[in-house]
Design an enzyme around this catalytic site. Sequence first.
Site, PDB file in Angstrom:
ATOM      1  N   GLY A 240     -17.699 -22.962   8.320  1.00  0.00           N
ATOM      2  CA  GLY A 240     -16.381 -22.288   8.296  1.00  0.00           C
ATOM      3  C   GLY A 240     -16.060 -21.638   6.754  1.00  0.00           C
ATOM      4  CG  HIS A 241     -15.189 -18.148   6.646  1.00  0.00           C
ATOM      5  ND1 HIS A 241     -14.987 -16.677   6.879  1.00  0.00           N
ATOM      6  CD2 HIS A 241     -16.432 -18.257   6.936  1.00  0.00           C
ATOM      7  CE1 HIS A 241     -15.910 -16.141   7.503  1.00  0.00           C
ATOM      8  NE2 HIS A 241     -17.047 -17.182   7.492  1.00  0.00           N
ATOM      9  N   GLY A 242     -13.193 -22.304   5.225  1.00  0.00           N
ATOM     10  CA  GLY A 242     -12.375 -23.285   4.373  1.00  0.00           C
ATOM     11  C   GLY A 242     -10.707 -23.154   4.890  1.00  0.00           C
TER      12      GLY A 242
END
Length: 395
Positions: A240-242
């Site tokens: 994911g991107h956080g």
Amino acid sequence: MKMASKFTLLFLPLLAYIVNAQEPATFDIGNYGVKPDANIAEALSCAWKEACAATTPSTVVVPKGTFMLDQVKLAGPCKAPIELQVQGTIQAPSDYNDLPDKDAAWITIHYVDHLTVQGGGVFDGNGKEAWAKNDCGTNPDCVKLPTNLSFNFITNSIIRDVTTQDSKNFHVNVLGCKNVTFQQFTVSAPGDSVNTDGLHISRSEGINVTDCVIKTGDDCISIGDGMKELHIEKITCGPGHGISVGSLGRGATEEDVTGIYVKNCTFIGTQNGIRVKTWPSAPAELKITDLHYEDIIMDNVENPIIIDQAYCPYNQCKLDSPSLIQVSQMTVKNIRGTSKTPVAMTFACSEAKPCENVEIGDIDLACSGTEGPLTTKCANIKPTLVGKQNPPICA
Ligand SMILES: *[C@@H]1O[C@H](CO)[C@@H](O)[C@H](O)[C@H]1NC(C)=O
Ligand SMILES: *[C@@H]1O[C@H](CO)[C@@H](O)[C@H](O)[C@H]1NC(C)=O
Ligand SMILES: *[C@@H]1O[C@H](CO)[C@@H](O)[C@H](O)[C@H]1NC(C)=O
Ligand SMILES: CC(=O)N[C@H]1CO[C@H](CO)[C@@H](O)[C@@H]1O
């Protein structure tokens, strides 16, 4: 003896009635003429309407099995607390053209007080075909794909122990909610699925997200404008991107963000850990205050910490006038683990509104990539540094 039986005769039904009244009434969609693999939209709506009209707590049950659902809106207000118990798998059509209302989410639950969603089941957005067609990153006229689940204007509620997987777009959109907890809520989509943010939460107050595993292709949790008092704890994010605040600033009517607490989370192989992103050359003059990040493990994360006030993907904006968003009252404490890229931390604050009252400390990051040593990038920020600082911060 005679008296006793008379007593029993008279009062047993009453007693049974009282006991019954406290048992939640159950509305099983299986009793609404539904069969596995059939569209359950009508059965689910009917069961919900009856449950919602009940004056005692009631439960709508989606039993074990796999059910097709084209689209549904479950609305309150309800007369008493209501539970949606999903034991089986609810599956969306693979082609989004099969959703009757293309401007709405696949499943919308709105205007409900005292809602519980639980049951161990799965909301399957069936998004594999849709991701391939999503070009919204580069094409402003792209087709907007439906969110998996929308919780709008929900209050005093709990959503736990369910999974949302393979959404066509954002998995969950939370808007206008108050006092809602997401617990043991699983988001599952491949790392290369497009725009599939796990939870997007905005214009809400008093929201807790705890004990969740979020694996997706975009932000695990993204926080939109108008968010107040959000506690994110014990989340495992990756792929994911956080966990991201923003992007903010693009809309002229956006509201301030305040009170974001991210604690005891682990990021595994993600693009970012914690992130704040605001657009330059954007109209909104906002405040982001009270941001607290604590006890976080980074495991091979590309950008463990990134404050980016010049966020401008695909050159969609001009960089010449800085963001008008003020970040202040931020703490970043006890961050351990590894960074995949040499820039472990970026604090790129706005030239127009430098970051204020920032405290950073107990940072211990090592390099998991091939390039080193680790560094930090800082602009328009003068943080107070405490405890261990590895790598050196804004040195
Ligand atoms: C918040 O929601 C929970 C869960 O429904 C409820 O028990 C609690 O009373 C609510 N708190 C407030 C302040 O209304
Ligand atoms: C969320 O967590 C915070 C801190 O643990 C707590 O004070 C608050 O009451 C919780 N809110 C809800 C909605 O459960
Ligand atoms: C989070 O808390 C749990 C126990 O509550 C603990 O086992 C775990 O190590 C903590 N994780 C982090 C990243 O601090
Ligand atoms: C990205 C997307 O499709 N979002 C939709 C989510 O659902 C709301 C309604 O609940 C729509 O307004 C959005 O367009």
